[in-house]
Design a protein around this motif. Structure first.
Motif, PDB file in Angstrom:
ATOM      1  N   VAL A  84       0.829  -1.217   0.000  1.00 14.97           N
ATOM      2  CA  VAL A  84       0.000   0.000   0.000  1.00 14.97           C
ATOM      3  C   VAL A  84       0.858   1.259   0.000  1.00 14.97           C
ATOM      4  CG1 VAL A  84      -1.969  -1.107   1.116  1.00 14.97           C
ATOM      5  CG2 VAL A  84      -0.181  -0.095   2.523  1.00 14.97           C
ATOM      6  N   GLU A  85       2.125   1.146   0.405  1.00 18.19           N
ATOM      7  CA  GLU A  85       3.014   2.302   0.395  1.00 18.19           C
ATOM      8  C   GLU A  85       3.579   2.568  -0.991  1.00 18.19           C
ATOM      9  OE1 GLU A  85       6.091   1.768   3.272  1.00 18.19           O
ATOM     10  OE2 GLU A  85       4.721   1.043   4.836  1.00 18.19           O
ATOM     11  N   HIS A  86       3.630   1.543  -1.823  1.00 18.79           N
ATOM     12  CA  HIS A  86       4.304   1.662  -3.111  1.00 18.79           C
ATOM     13  C   HIS A  86       3.368   1.561  -4.310  1.00 18.79           C
ATOM     14  CE1 HIS A  86       8.303   1.445  -1.242  1.00 18.79           C
ATOM     15  NE2 HIS A  86       7.789   0.534  -0.437  1.00 18.79           N
ATOM     16  N   ILE A  87       2.147   1.088  -4.094  1.00 18.18           N
ATOM     17  CA  ILE A  87       1.149   1.032  -5.164  1.00 18.18           C
ATOM     18  C   ILE A  87       0.002   1.944  -4.754  1.00 18.18           C
ATOM     19  CG2 ILE A  87      -0.372  -0.435  -6.531  1.00 18.18           C
ATOM     20  CD1 ILE A  87       1.412  -2.796  -5.850  1.00 18.18           C
ATOM     21  N   GLN A  88       0.001   3.159  -5.262  1.00 18.10           N
ATOM     22  CA  GLN A  88      -0.962   4.168  -4.818  1.00 18.10           C
ATOM     23  C   GLN A  88      -1.626   4.832  -6.016  1.00 18.10           C
ATOM     24  OE1 GLN A  88       1.074   6.896  -2.188  1.00 18.10           O
ATOM     25  NE2 GLN A  88       1.101   5.424  -0.507  1.00 18.10           N
ATOM     26  N   PHE A  89      -2.942   4.805  -6.011  1.00 17.91           N
ATOM     27  CA  PHE A  89      -3.694   5.491  -7.058  1.00 17.91           C
ATOM     28  C   PHE A  89      -3.590   6.993  -6.816  1.00 17.91           C
ATOM     29  CE2 PHE A  89      -7.573   6.626  -9.472  1.00 17.91           C
ATOM     30  CZ  PHE A  89      -7.305   5.916 -10.630  1.00 17.91           C
ATOM     31  N   PRO A  90      -3.385   7.796  -7.849  1.00 15.56           N
ATOM     32  CA  PRO A  90      -3.213   9.244  -7.654  1.00 15.56           C
ATOM     33  C   PRO A  90      -4.381   9.848  -6.884  1.00 15.56           C
ATOM     34  CG  PRO A  90      -2.727   8.637  -9.909  1.00 15.56           C
ATOM     35  CD  PRO A  90      -3.302   7.426  -9.276  1.00 15.56           C
ATOM     36  N   ALA A  91      -4.049  10.603  -5.853  1.00 15.35           N
ATOM     37  CA  ALA A  91      -5.088  11.198  -5.009  1.00 15.35           C
ATOM     38  C   ALA A  91      -4.904  12.698  -4.839  1.00 15.35           C
ATOM     39  CB  ALA A  91      -5.104  10.517  -3.641  1.00 15.35           C
ATOM     40  N   VAL A 112      -7.236  12.282 -18.498  1.00 16.46           N
ATOM     41  CA  VAL A 112      -6.802  10.890 -18.338  1.00 16.46           C
ATOM     42  C   VAL A 112      -5.863  10.784 -17.142  1.00 16.46           C
ATOM     43  CG1 VAL A 112      -5.547   8.956 -19.378  1.00 16.46           C
ATOM     44  CG2 VAL A 112      -7.050  10.399 -20.789  1.00 16.46           C
ATOM     45  N   ILE A 113      -6.178   9.853 -16.255  1.00 20.62           N
ATOM     46  CA  ILE A 113      -5.377   9.667 -15.051  1.00 20.62           C
ATOM     47  C   ILE A 113      -4.597   8.362 -15.079  1.00 20.62           C
ATOM     48  CG2 ILE A 113      -7.067   8.440 -13.643  1.00 20.62           C
ATOM     49  CD1 ILE A 113      -6.292  10.168 -11.297  1.00 20.62           C
ATOM     50  N   GLY A 114      -4.868   7.537 -16.086  1.00 24.18           N
ATOM     51  CA  GLY A 114      -4.144   6.275 -16.186  1.00 24.18           C
ATOM     52  C   GLY A 114      -4.682   5.417 -17.309  1.00 24.18           C
ATOM     53  N   VAL A 115      -3.948   4.342 -17.601  1.00 22.07           N
ATOM     54  CA  VAL A 115      -4.354   3.370 -18.618  1.00 22.07           C
ATOM     55  C   VAL A 115      -4.521   2.020 -17.945  1.00 22.07           C
ATOM     56  CG1 VAL A 115      -3.536   4.461 -20.721  1.00 22.07           C
ATOM     57  CG2 VAL A 115      -1.908   3.306 -19.248  1.00 22.07           C
ATOM     58  N   ILE A 116      -5.500   1.256 -18.407  1.00 25.35           N
ATOM     59  CA  ILE A 116      -5.900   0.032 -17.726  1.00 25.35           C
ATOM     60  C   ILE A 116      -5.847  -1.152 -18.686  1.00 25.35           C
ATOM     61  CG2 ILE A 116      -8.352   0.487 -18.224  1.00 25.35           C
ATOM     62  CD1 ILE A 116      -9.029  -0.870 -15.558  1.00 25.35           C
TER      63      ILE A 116
END
Length: 322
Positions: A84-91, A112-116
């Protein structure tokens, strides 16, 4: 470079990981087997890198296959809470703005905030409900949902669904999918045609009819290639999750833990600019489940309001292309 080639991380980062999880491994060692935390961590990192217990045995550590297996499980369990410290969705507003500005500047698609994308991680066929893990390619797998940003950092990962699960179902039932529904209009993702078209999730135009739609599709394709390259590099770095390794030979829940931990280690490597020493990148492009875009759903039923809202939102962006 020898350390990176063997363990995929530099010496200093390995020392930091050991400092974080060493006490937990020491307690486990006293209960179960006489391996130092250092040996356990190095054994696990080598396994993540190669995907082979037997290859670890040949590295001069002098360990049995059972000892390596226990070490991998102990280290994985210790590293998992750190994800959870290293995989964080932009907030934060700053992070969101930076990513959106990149995609707008380089690919001309706003917000666009990311690609899935979804990717299949091969596993040993489970003895219980093994059939639901068989993916469309014919082998047992975990279907993982991966979202990444413009820097090839994995910002969200869902690793818990059997291989037969459809990508659109995973997204709809994910925390990011739920948040996107609640925050419509603030940001969006780019996905392939296996995902539902929504105001917050743009898919390519199935049958482009003019230059604008063609240009949009090309911009969409180039932008979405970021996630394909990211997944390829992640699997190349950590061959344990690659099909060439023969699959993860654990129970599904333990396989999911390994997948998340390797995603975390991938992010650490990217942030530290650790080179990918393999000669070629393994860019696996999954087959897409393409849906028709004629305004009709399955069996000729009208598509739902969310699809039509997504269609209109995408069309507004397409109209800006030339």
């Amino acid at each position: 470079m020898a350390i990176i080639r063997r363990y995929r991380l530099p010496r200093g980062q390995i020392a930091q990981l050991l400092n974080s999880i060493g006490p937990q491994l020491m307690r486990a060692t006293r209960r179960n087997f006489a391996l130092s935390p250092e040996i356990q961590l190095l054994s696990a990192l080598r396994f993540y890198a190669t995907g082979s217990f037997l290859q670890v045995l040949g590295d001069g550590l002098g360990l049995s296959k059972a000892s390596v297996s226990r070490a991998v499980q102990a280290v994985t369990n210790a590293l998992l809470p750190l994800a959870v410290e290293h995989i964080q969705f932009p907030a934060s507003r700053q992070d969101i703005t930076e990513i959106q500005q990149y995609f707008l500047t380089h690919h001309h698609i706003p917000q666009v905030i990311g690609v899935i994308d979804g990717t299949l991680i091969p596993i040993l066929t489970p003895s219980v409900d093994g059939n639901v893990y068989i993916c469309r390619k014919g082998y047992a797998a975990i279907n993982c949902q991966v979202i990444c940003d413009h820097k090839a950092l994995i910002t969200d990962i869902v690793a818990r669904w059997p291989g037969s699960t459809h990508d659109s179902f995973m997204f709809t039932n994910s925390s990011v999918g739920q948040e996107a529904q609640n925050l419509q209009g603030l940001w969006r993702l780019l996905g392939d045609s296996g995902y539902p078209l929504r105001p917050y999730l743009f898919t390519p135009v199935a049958n482009p009819m003019n230059n604008r739609e063609t240009n949009f599709n090309e911009a969409h394709r180039v932008a979405r290639s970021i996630v394909e390259r990211t997944i390829g590099r992640w699997k190349m770095r950590f061959r344990a999750i690659h099909q060439s390794s023969g699959g993860l030979l654990f129970a599904p829940q333990k396989c999911c833990a390994v997948i998340i931990v390797t995603a975390m280690l991938h992010n650490i490597a990217v942030q530290m600019r650790v080179p990918l020493l393999n000669r070629e990148e393994d860019e696996e492009v999954e087959e897409e489940d393409v849906e028709d875009e004629d305004g009709m759903g399955p069996h000729g039923q009208p598509r739902n309001a969310q699809y039509m809202a997504g269609f209109r939102a995408r069309q507004q962006v397409i109209d800006r292309f030339f």
